[in-house]
Structure formats: C-alpha cells, structure tokens
Design a protein around this motif. Sequence first.
Motif, PDB file in Angstrom:
ATOM      1  N   ARG A   5       0.778  -1.383  -0.156  1.00 52.29           N
ATOM      2  CA  ARG A   5      -0.046  -0.069   0.018  1.00 52.29           C
ATOM      3  C   ARG A   5       0.817   1.222   0.049  1.00 52.29           C
ATOM      4  O   ARG A   5       0.381   2.301  -0.515  1.00 52.29           O
ATOM      5  CB  ARG A   5      -0.800   0.010   1.148  1.00 52.29           C
ATOM      6  CG  ARG A   5      -1.927  -0.981   1.366  1.00 52.29           C
ATOM      7  CD  ARG A   5      -2.810  -0.807  -0.207  1.00 52.29           C
ATOM      8  NE  ARG A   5      -3.441   0.482  -0.072  1.00 52.29           N
ATOM      9  CZ  ARG A   5      -4.175   0.836  -1.333  1.00 52.29           C
ATOM     10  NH1 ARG A   5      -4.495   0.098  -2.091  1.00 52.29           N
ATOM     11  NH2 ARG A   5      -4.464   2.068  -1.280  1.00 52.29           N
ATOM     12  N   HIS A  14       2.183   1.617  -3.568  1.00 50.00           N
ATOM     13  CA  HIS A  14       1.039   2.104  -4.349  1.00 50.00           C
ATOM     14  C   HIS A  14       0.767   3.481  -4.164  1.00 50.00           C
ATOM     15  O   HIS A  14       0.632   4.340  -5.028  1.00 50.00           O
ATOM     16  CB  HIS A  14      -0.142   1.265  -4.053  1.00 50.00           C
ATOM     17  CG  HIS A  14      -1.309   1.273  -4.976  1.00 50.00           C
ATOM     18  ND1 HIS A  14      -2.230   2.479  -4.749  1.00 50.00           N
ATOM     19  CD2 HIS A  14      -2.064   0.982  -5.795  1.00 50.00           C
ATOM     20  CE1 HIS A  14      -3.149   2.172  -5.574  1.00 50.00           C
ATOM     21  NE2 HIS A  14      -2.865   1.345  -6.350  1.00 50.00           N
ATOM     22  N   ARG A  58       2.416   0.852 -10.113  1.00 46.41           N
ATOM     23  CA  ARG A  58       1.031   0.837  -9.137  1.00 46.41           C
ATOM     24  C   ARG A  58       0.390  -0.396  -9.197  1.00 46.41           C
ATOM     25  O   ARG A  58      -0.111  -0.970  -8.132  1.00 46.41           O
ATOM     26  CB  ARG A  58       0.199   1.890  -9.776  1.00 46.41           C
ATOM     27  CG  ARG A  58       0.107   3.104  -8.529  1.00 46.41           C
ATOM     28  CD  ARG A  58      -0.718   4.489  -8.935  1.00 46.41           C
ATOM     29  NE  ARG A  58      -2.183   3.981  -9.170  1.00 46.41           N
ATOM     30  CZ  ARG A  58      -3.086   4.647  -9.773  1.00 46.41           C
ATOM     31  NH1 ARG A  58      -2.831   5.932 -10.676  1.00 46.41           N
ATOM     32  NH2 ARG A  58      -4.435   4.230  -9.745  1.00 46.41           N
ATOM     33  N   TYR A  84      -0.436  -3.064  -6.051  1.00 51.31           N
ATOM     34  CA  TYR A  84      -1.745  -3.317  -5.876  1.00 51.31           C
ATOM     35  C   TYR A  84      -1.642  -4.788  -5.640  1.00 51.31           C
ATOM     36  O   TYR A  84      -2.410  -5.458  -4.590  1.00 51.31           O
ATOM     37  CB  TYR A  84      -2.705  -2.885  -6.879  1.00 51.31           C
ATOM     38  CG  TYR A  84      -4.142  -3.369  -6.629  1.00 51.31           C
ATOM     39  CD1 TYR A  84      -4.629  -2.629  -5.627  1.00 51.31           C
ATOM     40  CD2 TYR A  84      -4.469  -4.332  -7.170  1.00 51.31           C
ATOM     41  CE1 TYR A  84      -6.130  -3.033  -5.420  1.00 51.31           C
ATOM     42  CE2 TYR A  84      -5.678  -4.691  -7.124  1.00 51.31           C
ATOM     43  CZ  TYR A  84      -6.701  -4.285  -6.105  1.00 51.31           C
ATOM     44  OH  TYR A  84      -7.974  -4.717  -5.877  1.00 51.31           O
TER      45      TYR A  84
END
Length: 77
Positions: free
Chosen positions: A35, A38, A51, A55
């Motif tokens: 996270r 991300h 990204r 994820y």
Amino acid sequence: MENIFPFLFLGAIYSLLEPSPAVARLHFFVFCAGRVVHTLAYLLRLRAPTRSVAYSVAQLPCFSMALQILLAAAPYW
C-alpha cells in the motif's frame, strides 16, 4: 480503499484463528509495504506498472489469509 476494507475484515478474522505471530506479521508487513508503494507511485506519478504491481503485491496477503480462513472453517462444514 479498494483492498483496505477487505484486508481489515480478513485480518480480523485471521487474527481470531491464532496464527503464528511471525506469519501474521509477514502478512501485515507485505500488505502495508504494498500500500505504501502504491501510494507513492500514485503521488510521484511513477511509471504505469509500478502501481499495478504494488496493488497485486498487497492482494497476496489477502488471498493467503482468505485461504487459511477457508481451510480452518472447512472441517466444520
């Protein structure tokens, strides 16, 4: 947000199964790291796959915890 709420739900149920503290810590660390990466990829506008990969990495502990929850519940079916 798309995987935070499922993680919180799965993490709470998983914690009730009294898993090994080291394994639980690993699940929570991998999710948190995914996270953070991300979020940084979003804020810093990093290249496209960053990204998505972050994820996906954050989803791995969710799948693992869900599988362990199902395996723990299976004998009671």
